[in-house]
Design a protein around this motif. Structure first.
Motif, PDB file in Angstrom:
ATOM      1  N   GLU A 156      61.978  30.682  26.529  1.00 22.58           N
ATOM      2  CA  GLU A 156      62.244  30.473  25.156  1.00 22.58           C
ATOM      3  C   GLU A 156      62.190  31.957  24.478  1.00 22.58           C
ATOM      4  N   VAL A 157      63.482  32.034  23.796  1.00 24.56           N
ATOM      5  CA  VAL A 157      63.589  33.067  22.879  1.00 24.56           C
ATOM      6  C   VAL A 157      62.995  32.909  21.275  1.00 24.56           C
ATOM      7  N   THR A 158      61.941  33.732  21.038  1.00 24.42           N
ATOM      8  CA  THR A 158      61.277  33.550  19.791  1.00 24.42           C
ATOM      9  C   THR A 158      61.729  34.312  18.524  1.00 24.42           C
ATOM     10  N   ALA A 159      61.711  33.933  17.508  1.00 24.76           N
ATOM     11  CA  ALA A 159      61.951  34.942  16.439  1.00 24.76           C
ATOM     12  C   ALA A 159      61.192  36.278  16.585  1.00 24.76           C
ATOM     13  N   LYS A 213      63.219  40.125  16.402  1.00 27.49           N
ATOM     14  CA  LYS A 213      62.741  41.203  15.430  1.00 27.49           C
ATOM     15  C   LYS A 213      62.444  42.146  16.243  1.00 27.49           C
ATOM     16  N   ASP A 214      61.695  42.380  17.289  1.00 23.38           N
ATOM     17  CA  ASP A 214      61.631  43.421  17.966  1.00 23.38           C
ATOM     18  C   ASP A 214      62.766  44.016  18.648  1.00 23.38           C
ATOM     19  N   LEU A 215      63.564  43.149  19.264  1.00 23.27           N
ATOM     20  CA  LEU A 215      64.586  43.999  20.014  1.00 23.27           C
ATOM     21  C   LEU A 215      65.727  44.483  18.880  1.00 23.27           C
ATOM     22  N   CYS A 255      71.025  40.238  19.078  1.00 24.53           N
ATOM     23  CA  CYS A 255      69.841  40.171  19.852  1.00 24.53           C
ATOM     24  C   CYS A 255      69.411  39.083  20.489  1.00 24.53           C
ATOM     25  N   LYS A 256      69.595  37.845  19.660  1.00 30.51           N
ATOM     26  CA  LYS A 256      69.378  36.588  20.237  1.00 30.51           C
ATOM     27  C   LYS A 256      70.262  36.323  21.537  1.00 30.51           C
ATOM     28  N   LYS A 257      71.344  36.586  21.327  1.00 33.53           N
ATOM     29  CA  LYS A 257      72.369  36.432  22.393  1.00 33.53           C
ATOM     30  C   LYS A 257      71.888  37.123  23.625  1.00 33.53           C
ATOM     31  N   GLY A 261      64.958  36.798  28.212  1.00 30.97           N
ATOM     32  CA  GLY A 261      63.890  37.202  27.561  1.00 30.97           C
ATOM     33  C   GLY A 261      63.309  38.413  27.888  1.00 30.97           C
ATOM     34  N   ASP A 262      63.809  39.180  28.907  1.00 30.77           N
ATOM     35  CA  ASP A 262      63.665  40.738  29.536  1.00 30.77           C
ATOM     36  C   ASP A 262      63.998  41.512  28.593  1.00 30.77           C
TER      37      ASP A 262
END
Length: 292
Positions: A2-5, A9-11, A22-24, A31-32
């Motif tokens: 799961e990709v969290t908010a 934000k960190d990326l 970033c989400k994509k 998630g790495d």
């Protein structure tokens, strides 16, 4: 995964890329974080590659000095608007200080220097993708001086023109005065001896033709040419120019008066010798807004 908010934000903070990108990236890499950064960099390369054929003749020049080492550089953008962007100027500072604190002396060396983005080249690629204009490190010059020499650094029009001088013996204030002279008067060379012989011969031929066309006898024409060549040197050679703060002396006279000796000068004017953009930038922006 799961990709969290918070991951997005960190990326985003690490790369400066947009939220959706970033989400994509995180979704594509399970998630790495490091793989996501690489994914975005590759995406940036793809974006910036489309801009390689575009003209980047605006931008800024700047100078960075530390002890006896100095760096003068020019970084280009497509529009003057971007050159006023804080992110663009911060990028230039990163590039300048990275070069200053390295052993790099060539443009190729500078682009390969490591920085937070990977290398300077990677940094420029990432900013090209984010800002949306072609950006490029056009040229650099690393200058070193002796302990008995002083740098003179001057930026004109917020960095449209940058001049770095080295003067032996005289003060830094004198060196800066000479840099201001070069910024204002656009000398092409420092000394007469720097002017290539073919340049002198071409000017001599032009002046002789002019004198002959005025109906002057050959011997008179030769004397006129000699005088005009001397005047030509006063225009194109820094040390031969009348000093802007006191026209009764040359730049060389001013330096000698202050117990100094001229050593070198580098003058960068943004976009000099480059083709300029002439398309309607406002129209381009509107096309982007409309999705064209």
């Amino acid at each position: 995964m799961e990709v969290t908010a918070s991951m997005v934000k960190d990326l985003r903070e690490k790369t400066g890329a947009g939220m959706m990108d970033c989400k994509k990236a995180l979704a594509e890499t399970n998630g790495d974080m490091e793989s996501a950064i690489d994914w975005l960099r590759e995406k940036g390369i793809a974006k910036s590659a489309k801009k390689e054929s575009r003209i980047a003749a605006e931008g800024l020049a700047n100078i960075y000095i530390k002890d006896n080492r100095a760096v003068i550089l020019e970084v280009n953008s497509e529009t003057d608007f971007v050159s006023k962007n804080a992110e663009f100027t911060e990028m230039i500072d990163t590039i300048g200080n990275t070069i200053l604190n390295s052993n790099a002396t060539t443009l190729e060396d500078a682009l390969a220097l490591p920085c937070e983005e990977g290398t300077i080249k990677d940094l420029i690629i990432a900013k090209t993708a984010k800002i949306g204009e072609k950006l490029s490190l056009r040229r650099i010059k690393v200058v070193e001086k002796a302990d008995d020499e002083n740098f003179g650094a001057y930026l004109h029009m917020g960095g449209r023109i940058a001049v770095l001088t080295v003067v032996k013996g005289a003060s830094a204030e004198v060196a800066k005065d000479v840099a201001m002279q070069a910024a204002a008067m656009r000398p092409e060379y420092v000394f007469e001896s720097d002017v290539p012989e073919e340049v002198v011969e071409k000017e001599r031929a032009v002046q002789k033709e002019l004198a002959m066309s005025e109906g002057k006898p050959a011997e008179i024409a030769e004397k006129m040419v000699a005088g005009r060549i001397k005047k030509y040197f006063k225009e194109i050679c820094l040390v031969e120019q009348p000093f802007i703060k006191d026209g009764d002396m040359t730049v060389n006279d001013y330096i000698k008066k202050n117990n100094g000796e001229m050593k070198s000068m580098v003058r960068y004017e943004v976009g000099e010798g480059m083709e300029k953009r002439n398309e309607n930038f406002a129209e381009e922006v509107m096309n982007q807004v409309k999705g064209n």
